[in-house]
Scaffold this active site. Structure first.
Site, PDB file in Angstrom:
ATOM      1  N   VAL A 113       8.072 -21.489  -9.629  1.00 23.71           N
ATOM      2  CA  VAL A 113       6.734 -21.295  -9.437  1.00 23.71           C
ATOM      3  C   VAL A 113       6.146 -20.424 -10.646  1.00 23.71           C
ATOM      4  CG1 VAL A 113       5.151 -19.660  -8.107  1.00 23.71           C
ATOM      5  CG2 VAL A 113       6.974 -20.742  -6.898  1.00 23.71           C
ATOM      6  N   HIS A 114       5.260 -21.196 -11.492  1.00 23.05           N
ATOM      7  CA  HIS A 114       4.812 -20.399 -12.455  1.00 23.05           C
ATOM      8  C   HIS A 114       2.913 -20.450 -12.697  1.00 23.05           C
ATOM      9  CE1 HIS A 114       4.952 -24.409 -14.404  1.00 23.05           C
ATOM     10  NE2 HIS A 114       4.004 -24.049 -15.226  1.00 23.05           N
ATOM     11  N   ARG A 115       2.339 -21.356 -12.136  1.00 19.58           N
ATOM     12  CA  ARG A 115       1.066 -21.602 -12.287  1.00 19.58           C
ATOM     13  C   ARG A 115       0.258 -20.470 -12.309  1.00 19.58           C
ATOM     14  NH1 ARG A 115       0.101 -25.894 -15.124  1.00 19.58           N
ATOM     15  NH2 ARG A 115       1.683 -27.435 -14.422  1.00 19.58           N
TER      16      ARG A 115
ATOM     17  N   ARG B 160       6.873 -15.837 -16.485  1.00 20.85           N
ATOM     18  CA  ARG B 160       5.359 -15.425 -15.764  1.00 20.85           C
ATOM     19  C   ARG B 160       5.558 -14.842 -14.388  1.00 20.85           C
ATOM     20  NH1 ARG B 160       0.113 -18.316 -17.363  1.00 20.85           N
ATOM     21  NH2 ARG B 160      -1.475 -17.035 -16.088  1.00 20.85           N
TER      22      ARG B 160
ATOM     23  N   ASP C  57       5.540 -25.667  -8.634  1.00 25.13           N
ATOM     24  CA  ASP C  57       4.136 -26.204  -8.837  1.00 25.13           C
ATOM     25  C   ASP C  57       3.938 -26.552 -10.269  1.00 25.13           C
ATOM     26  OD1 ASP C  57       4.573 -23.972 -10.329  1.00 25.13           O
ATOM     27  OD2 ASP C  57       3.469 -22.472  -9.293  1.00 25.13           O
TER      28      ASP C  57
END
Ligand code: UD1
Length: 347
Positions: free
Chosen positions: A198-200, A231, A272
């Site tokens: 998950v990084h969006r 992030r 994502d």
């Protein structure tokens, strides 16, 4: 000259770098420094055996305008001094759009690798970067038929060429090096597991959304190996969200081959990321995408990839059966060769 800055671009750079080297063409690599942690940068270069960048602009992190602006300012003298015949930009990051604007305005011919992708979600910074980069570049190198159609609809057909996907090139050529056992042994994993990333911005900057996704992952009935982008770690810390809860086991980012190996023997990927959706498809592993849309819609047909923006029905999605795709929408592993042919032809 290739301009790169973020992890996915180093992966896209690899087949191009190899192809240019095999033709004895002089290739300069400019790293903007957008990614600077060794796990996102140096380790990827070393793991893939890509030559060390000729210049590192060391822009680092910052708000998007600052990051994009710093790249523009720092790259211009490098472009003027080195005066390459072609500038290649990759994908959809802030490094892509800044590299493109600086190069075309310096009067250098600019080619966009992975042109024509569209999510139609203008809240995504990457979508704006894609549109601007495609419209400003001189040569558009499209990975899929659909990307060609998108470019045609925007009046860009005369500059567009279907070449296939460079990430598929890399995966197809390195497939025999994929070694799941080495990775699962090193992580002490046995039995079924899923992999997640998950990084969006849309999933990490909104802390309620991040909490929702972490809870959905934590509740799964099999181990979730969460490969944590910095992030994500930073956002979770800021929001006081414990990532290592329930089924979740957090690990540091992996080099590309280890990541492919980890996914190859998993029960599924929950992500994502754009690139990973496609890599899971090529590895025949079901993917669940934590977004409202995909810029790789070919992965969605046939159910290999399913959208679950809020992590809804995650258990059922992990348990679903899929049939391995029989089509090759991303090419047959010749994209980089075709790109270099085109660069020579159009010089
Ligand atoms: C960027 C790309 C995204 C791509 C992703 C791959 C843009 C708009 N986004 O997102 O399309 O999927 O790279 O990873 O260009 N950070 C570190 N160390 C680093 C790099 C980042 O700690 O080496 C942290 C910092 O807190 C930073 C944050 O991650 O502020 C965001 O980094 P940034 O490069 O701006 O965007 P990504 O989320 O990595």
């Amino acid at each position: 000259m290739s301009v790169v800055g973020a992890r996915p671009q180093f992966i896209k750079l690899k087949p191009i770098s190899d192809s240019l080297a095999s033709r004895d063409l002089h290739h300069l690599i400019i790293h903007t420094g957008q990614h600077y942690d060794s796990s996102l940068s140096d380790d990827i270069f070393t793991g893939l055996g890509i030559p060390t960048p000729d210049v590192n602009l060391a822009v680092g992190s910052g708000p998007q305008a600052q990051q994009t602006g710093e790249i523009l300012i720092r790259i211009e003298p490098v472009l003027q001094q080195m005066d390459p015949e072609w500038v290649l930009v990759y994908g959809d990051t802030n490094s892509t759009v800044a590299g493109t604007l600086a190069a075309v305005k310096t009067g250098l011919k600019t080619a966009h690798v992975e042109a024509g992708l569209r999510s139609r979600n203008r809240a995504m910074p990457e979508e704006i970067n894609r549109v601007v980069t495609d419209h400003a570049s001189d040569l558009l190198l499209a990975p899929t038929e659909l990307a060609m159609t998108n470019l045609g609809k925007e009046g860009l057909s005369d500059r567009s060429f279907l070449v296939g996907d460079v990430m598929a090139d890399l995966l197809l050529t390195s497939r025999d090096q994929v070694n799941p056992q080495a990775v699962t042994d090193s992580l002490g994993l046995s039995g079924d597991y899923v992999v997640s990333t998950v990084h969006r911005a849309s999933n990490t900057d909104d802390l309620d959304q991040l909490k929702r996704l972490v809870i959905a992952l934590a509740r799964l009935d099999l181990p979730v190996v969460l490969v944590a982008h910095p992030r994500l770690t930073t956002a979770a810390k800021r929001g006081g969200i414990a990532l290592a809860q329930g089924a979740i086991r957090v690990i540091e980012p992996l080099d590309h081959l280890s990541m492919m190996s980890l996914i190859a023997s998993s029960k599924g990927l929950i992500t994502d990321s754009g690139g990973l959706q496609k890599e899971a498809f090529l590895l025949g592993i079901p993917c669940t995408t934590l977004r409202t849309e995909s810029e790789w819609p070919e992965t969605l047909s046939g159910g290999m990839n399913v959208l679950a923006p809020n992590g809804e029905n995650l258990q059922a999605l992990v348990d679903r059966n899929v049939s391995t795709p029989t089509t090759h929408p991303y090419g047959i592993g010749r994209a980089a060769e075709d790109i270099v042919d085109l660069l020579i032809e159009q010089s």
